[in-house]
Design an enzyme around this catalytic site. Structure first.
Site, PDB file in Angstrom:
ATOM      1  N   CYS A 132       0.821  -1.205   0.000  1.00 42.17           N
ATOM      2  CA  CYS A 132       0.000   0.000   0.000  1.00 42.17           C
ATOM      3  C   CYS A 132       0.861   1.264   0.000  1.00 42.17           C
ATOM      4  O   CYS A 132       1.573   1.525  -0.951  1.00 42.17           O
ATOM      5  CB  CYS A 132      -0.968  -0.055   1.183  1.00 42.17           C
ATOM      6  SG  CYS A 132      -2.401   1.008   1.024  1.00 42.17           S
ATOM      7  N   HIS A 133       0.844   2.059   1.069  1.00 38.45           N
ATOM      8  CA  HIS A 133       1.658   3.273   1.187  1.00 38.45           C
ATOM      9  C   HIS A 133       3.034   2.981   1.784  1.00 38.45           C
ATOM     10  O   HIS A 133       3.863   3.882   1.897  1.00 38.45           O
ATOM     11  CB  HIS A 133       0.955   4.308   2.072  1.00 38.45           C
ATOM     12  CG  HIS A 133      -0.249   4.941   1.436  1.00 38.45           C
ATOM     13  ND1 HIS A 133      -1.459   4.305   1.365  1.00 38.45           N
ATOM     14  CD2 HIS A 133      -0.415   6.151   0.856  1.00 38.45           C
ATOM     15  CE1 HIS A 133      -2.333   5.096   0.762  1.00 38.45           C
ATOM     16  NE2 HIS A 133      -1.725   6.225   0.443  1.00 38.45           N
TER      17      HIS A 133
END
Length: 187
Positions: free
Chosen positions: A113-114
């Site tokens: 994800c991030h």
């Protein structure tokens, strides 16, 4: 092969704002394969988890400050996402230094994800093929990565995935790649 990670110790670098499912599910897969894990953070006590960045989702106990951790103590590294978590980590000298040093070991790093934001700050994505949450893909490209939209991407030591929807494939990939941790691949 339920114990393919027996004897392996995995660092999980996270802080407040970590996406709960992106820490909890991979950690569960690692434990299920026999690994021990430690949550490293930038402050002691507990870190606050979130669900979809918005909703409080409980806490995780911090095992060790990243400033007190040594890359030699771990066989692999997990960098979960959540927007706030890696944004804070990439602003912390100790966290970035640990990630940079971990990359230099050649040991495997899983990120979702991030999570790759911290790798960007550690100048660890240049020349690599990687995936992430869509909103940070420009940052990855600007840092020299080749960004793709795939469920799981393995480029040398870095295993990356896009989002919680990819967790089943991501968890399988990190268990498989972390099991090879003794066979280091230069960063």
């Amino acid at each position: 092969m339920a114990q393919e990670l027996k004897g392996k110790k995995i660092a999980i670098l996270a802080t407040d704002g970590v996406e709960r499912v992106e820490l909890e599910q991979p950690r569960g897969a690692l434990h299920g394969a026999g690994a021990r894990t430690e949550i490293l953070s930038i402050h002691p006590g507990e870190i606050q988890a979130r669900q979809w960045d918005m909703n409080p989702a409980g806490t995780f106990a911090v095992d060790r400050l990243v400033s007190d951790a040594s890359t030699g103590d771990y066989d692999a590294l997990l960098l979960p996402g959540g927007t706030m978590n890696p944004d804070q980590l990439r602003m912390n000298r100790d966290a970035v230094g640990f990630v940079k040093a971990f990359v230099a070991t050649g040991k495997p790093i899983g990120t979702i994800c991030h999570g790759p934001w911290t790798l960007v700050e550690a100048d660890a994505v240049r020349g690599r093929r990687i995936t992430s949450w869509p909103s940070i893909r420009t940052d990855l490209r600007n840092a020299g990565a080749t960004v793709v939209d795939e469920e799981v991407v393995i480029d040398r030591q870095i295993i990356s995935s896009r989002s919680p929807a990819d967790l089943p494939a991501f968890c399988a990939a990190i268990v498989e790649q972390f099991a090879k941790a003794g066979q280091q691949v230069p960063g």
